[in-house]
Design an enzyme around this catalytic site. Structure first.
Site, short mmCIF file in Angstrom:
data_model
loop_
_atom_site.label_atom_id
_atom_site.label_comp_id
_atom_site.label_asym_id
_atom_site.label_seq_id
_atom_site.Cartn_x
_atom_site.Cartn_y
_atom_site.Cartn_z
N ARG B 89 0.87 -1.19 0.00
CA ARG B 89 0.00 0.00 0.00
C ARG B 89 0.90 1.23 0.00
NH1 ARG B 89 -5.16 -0.55 2.39
NH2 ARG B 89 -5.58 1.40 1.32
N ASP B 240 -3.88 8.76 7.23
CA ASP B 240 -2.93 7.75 6.77
C ASP B 240 -1.52 8.32 6.69
OD1 ASP B 240 -5.72 7.12 5.56
OD2 ASP B 240 -4.64 5.22 5.70
N LYS B 251 -8.70 9.07 3.88
CA LYS B 251 -9.59 8.45 2.90
C LYS B 251 -10.20 9.49 1.95
CE LYS B 251 -10.13 4.97 2.80
NZ LYS B 251 -9.29 4.07 1.98
#
Lengths: 362, 362
Positions: B89, B240, B251
Site C-alpha cells: 500500500r 494515513d 480516505k
C-alpha cells in the site's frame, strides 16, 4: 436523444389517453417503458422515481392532469389531481410550476373542453422543455469553448443526472456537453456516481455512453481530489429549484463540489431552466424544503448480479439507522454563474432579473 | 474493544509463528479470523484489505517481518521482506515507519537472534499503538467536552473507519468518542458510508453498534447539508499520513468534509498518532503518493442478499470506465487542529514541533 440509433424522448403520448415513459428504475440494464393511463399511475411514476429530474417531473405532472381530466373534468377533479401530484415530491419547483399552469389554463375553460386542452397543454410543456434545454445548450457551449485547454479534452464534472433522462429531451447540465461533443469539441465527463440512488453511475453513464461522449465514473468523494490536481476544467450541474437570489438546490452533495470548485478556482455553473426558478424564495438554505426519503435507499442498493439479475443487497449491519436527505442547497456566493435558457448570468437577484425582467413587476 | 462481551484486538499472536487477524472484508456480516503463517500471507492480508487502517497496516507489517525472519533470518531475507511489505500500500506512512524500525532494530542483531526479537518487536508495536490511541482518546475527550451542547447529545461526524478496526485497538478518531461514551457523555455519530469500499457503513457502523454508541449512517454526499443546518458539532477523522506542515492525507472525500466544516464554522480535527506523521514532507497535495485501486471497486459493490449470502452486484452499465483514487489531502489551513498522542496542536509545523521537539534536530 438517440439510443442505439433511434430517437427517443423520456415521455410521449401514444394513442388516446395514454402516455408512455421510460422506466428509469430499470436503467441502465433494461430500456423498458411503462404506459400511464390514470392520474394515480402518473403520481406513482413520479413518487417511485420511474420518472425523475425536475423538468421531467413537471412534464409528467402535466400529463397526469390531462389523464385526470379525461376521466372527470370537474373543478373538484382538477383540484384533486393537482393535490395528488403536488404531494409526490416536495423539492423540485417545476412540479408546482406545471400544476399552477394547468390550474390557470385548464381551470379557466368549460369542463367539456378541459380534457382535450389539458392533453395539448401537456404536449406543449414537453416541447417547451426541449426548446429551453436547447437554448441552455447554446449558451453553455460558449462557456465550454472558453474553458477548452490546449492539446487535451475539456474535463467537465457533473453530479447526479441532469441529462436528457432528467428532462423531456437534451437535458440541462448535459445540453452544453452534447452540443460541444456534436460540434467536434473533445469533451470528457467526470460522472459523480451520486449516492444513494446512483443516478450518475446508472443514468448519466448510460446516456453519455449511448451518445458516444467519453466519460469516467467516480465516487462522490473523488471530485475534490481531482480539482486539487487540475483534472477538472469546469463543473456543470442541474437544479431542482433555484431561488430568486441565485441559491441552487440540487441533488445532495452538489454543495460539497461547489466548495471544492471555489477552493481550487474551478468554474462552477448550474444549468437553470426558467421554470426551475422560484421567484418567491430568497434564502435557499433556510427556505427550500428538503425531501427526506426512506433509509433503505442508504442501507440497501440494487445492481446486477453475475447472472444479470437485478438484485438488492444490504450494505450495513442489520438494523443500522440511516438518514436520507435528497437535496442540498449551494449558496449563490459559490456559483460562478447560472446558465439559463435566456443566457448566462451571475447568481444574484439582479443577474436573474436582467434575463427575466418581467419578474420585476410580478 | 468488546464484541458481544468479549475483548478483542484486530491482530494477535497465537502460538509459535502464527498471528491471527480479523478478516475485515467479511465484516459486518461475519466476524471471521484468518491465521497468517508466512510473509506472503501477511502481504496479501494488507493488499486485499483483510487488514486496513494505517496503524493496523504498520502492526501487520511488523508481524510480517517476524514471520519472514522465522523462515530465514539472513540480511537478504530481511531486505526482501521489507520490500514485499512496502509495496502493498503506497499511501499510509505507518507501513514505512514500522518497516524502517524493523530494519534498524532487527538488522542490527546477529541472524540467530532475529526471529525472536522480531516477534517481540511486532508485539511491542501493537502495544504501543494501543497506548498511543488511549492518549489520543484522553486529549480528544477534552475537545468533545468543550463542544457539548445543552440538552442534546454532541453530534460528531466521522469519515471512513478510523475506529479500533483500523488500529490494533481503541481506534484513533473513535478513541475520544469511546472515551466520551464510556464516561457518560451523550454522543451521536454521523457515519459517512465512505464509498467506494464503504468502511463507514460496514466497519464503523458495526463497531459503534457493538459498543453501544448511538449513530446514523449517511451517504458521503450528506455531510455538507447537515453542517449547514447545525446538525454537526464536531468532525474527527483519522489520517494515513500527515505532513510536517500539518496537511492531512486520509480516505478520499475527507477534504470535501473539511471544506464544508470551514464554510459552516464546525471544528474539524484529525486524530494523528505520532507514527502517522511524515516529517520528510511538507506539501501534502503535491508530495503524498495517492493509491489508485481497481476500477471494479467503483463499478461493483458487495452486500448481503435477502438470503444472507455475500453477493457482488454491478452498479454501472457494462464496460463503464471508472477511476478509483483511494485518498485525498486536506490542506493544513482547513484543519482546526490535530489530536496527537502528545496533545492537541495547530496543524502547523510549529504546532507539531511543539509536541515532538526531538524532530527539530532530526
Amino acid at each position: 436523444m438517440r439510443v442505439d440509433g433511434v430517437s427517443m424522448r423520456t415521455i410521449w403520448p401514444v394513442g388516446a389517453g395514454v402516455v408512455r415513459i421510460i422506466d428509469q428504475t430499470r436503467l441502465p440494464h433494461d430500456l423498458a417503458t411503462i404506459d400511464l393511463g390514470t392520474i394515480e399511475q402518473a403520481a406513482t411514476a413520479i413518487k417511485s422515481m420511474q420518472v425523475r429530474g425536475a423538468p421531467l417531473i413537471g412534464a409528467t405532472a402535466a400529463f397526469g392532469v390531462a389523464l385526470a381530466m379525461a376521466a372527470d373534468a370537474s373543478d373538484a377533479a382538477l383540484e384533486q389531481a393537482i393535490g395528488i401530484l403536488l404531494a409526490t415530491r416536495p423539492t423540485a419547483v417545476n412540479l408546482r410550476w406545471a400544476l399552477e399552469r394547468c390550474r390557470r389554463e385548464i381551470g379557466a375553460l368549460p369542463p367539456a373542453e378541459r380534457a382535450a386542452a389539458a392533453w395539448k397543454l401537456a404536449a406543449a410543456v414537453c416541447d417547451e422543455d426541449v426548446a429551453i434545454n436547447r437554448a441552455i445548450g447554446r449558451f453553455g457551449l460558449e462557456l465550454i469553448k472558453k474553458s477548452l485547454p490546449r492539446g487535451r479534452p475539456v474535463n467537465i464534472l457533473t453530479h447526479c443526472n441532469a441529462g436528457w433522462l432528467a428532462t423531456v429531451d437534451v437535458g440541462t447540465a448535459t445540453a452544453a456537453i452534447y452540443a460541444a461533443h456534436d460540434c467536434g469539441i473533445p469533451v470528457h465527463v467526470w460522472v459523480d456516481e451520486t449516492r444513494p440512488r446512483n443516478q450518475g453511475a446508472s443514468l448519466t453513464a448510460w446516456e453519455l455512453a449511448h451518445h458516444g461522449v467519453p466519460h469516467t465514473v467516480i465516487v462522490d468523494n473523488a471530485g475534490g481530489h481531482l480539482m486539487q490536481h487540475g483534472m477538472v476544467d469546469l463543473c456543470i450541474v442541474g437544479t431542482d429549484r433555484t431561488t430568486a437570489a441565485g441559491d441552487v438546490c440540487n441533488k445532495i452533495g452538489t454543495y460539497l463540489k461547489a466548495l471544492a470548485a471555489r477552493d481550487n478556482g474551478v468554474p462552477f455553473y448550474a444549468a437553470v431552466p426558467g421554470p426551475s426558478i422560484d421567484w418567491n424564495l430568497s434564502d435557499g438554505v433556510k427556505e427550500i424544503p428538503i425531501e427526506q426519503r426512506d433509509a433503505s435507499e442508504v442501507t440497501h442498493i440494487s445492481g446486477w448480479s453475475n447472472d444479470d439479475a437485478l438484485t438488492t443487497v444490504r450494505l450495513t449491519p442489520k438494523d443500522t439507522p440511516a438518514a436520507n436527505y435528497g437535496f442540498d442547497v449551494t449558496p449563490a456566493r459559490l456559483m460562478t454563474g447560472l446558465i439559463t435558457d435566456r443566457g448566462v448570468c451571475p447568481a444574484t437577484r439582479e443577474g436573474l432579473l436582467s434575463l427575466f425582467p418581467e419578474q420585476r413587476c410580478a
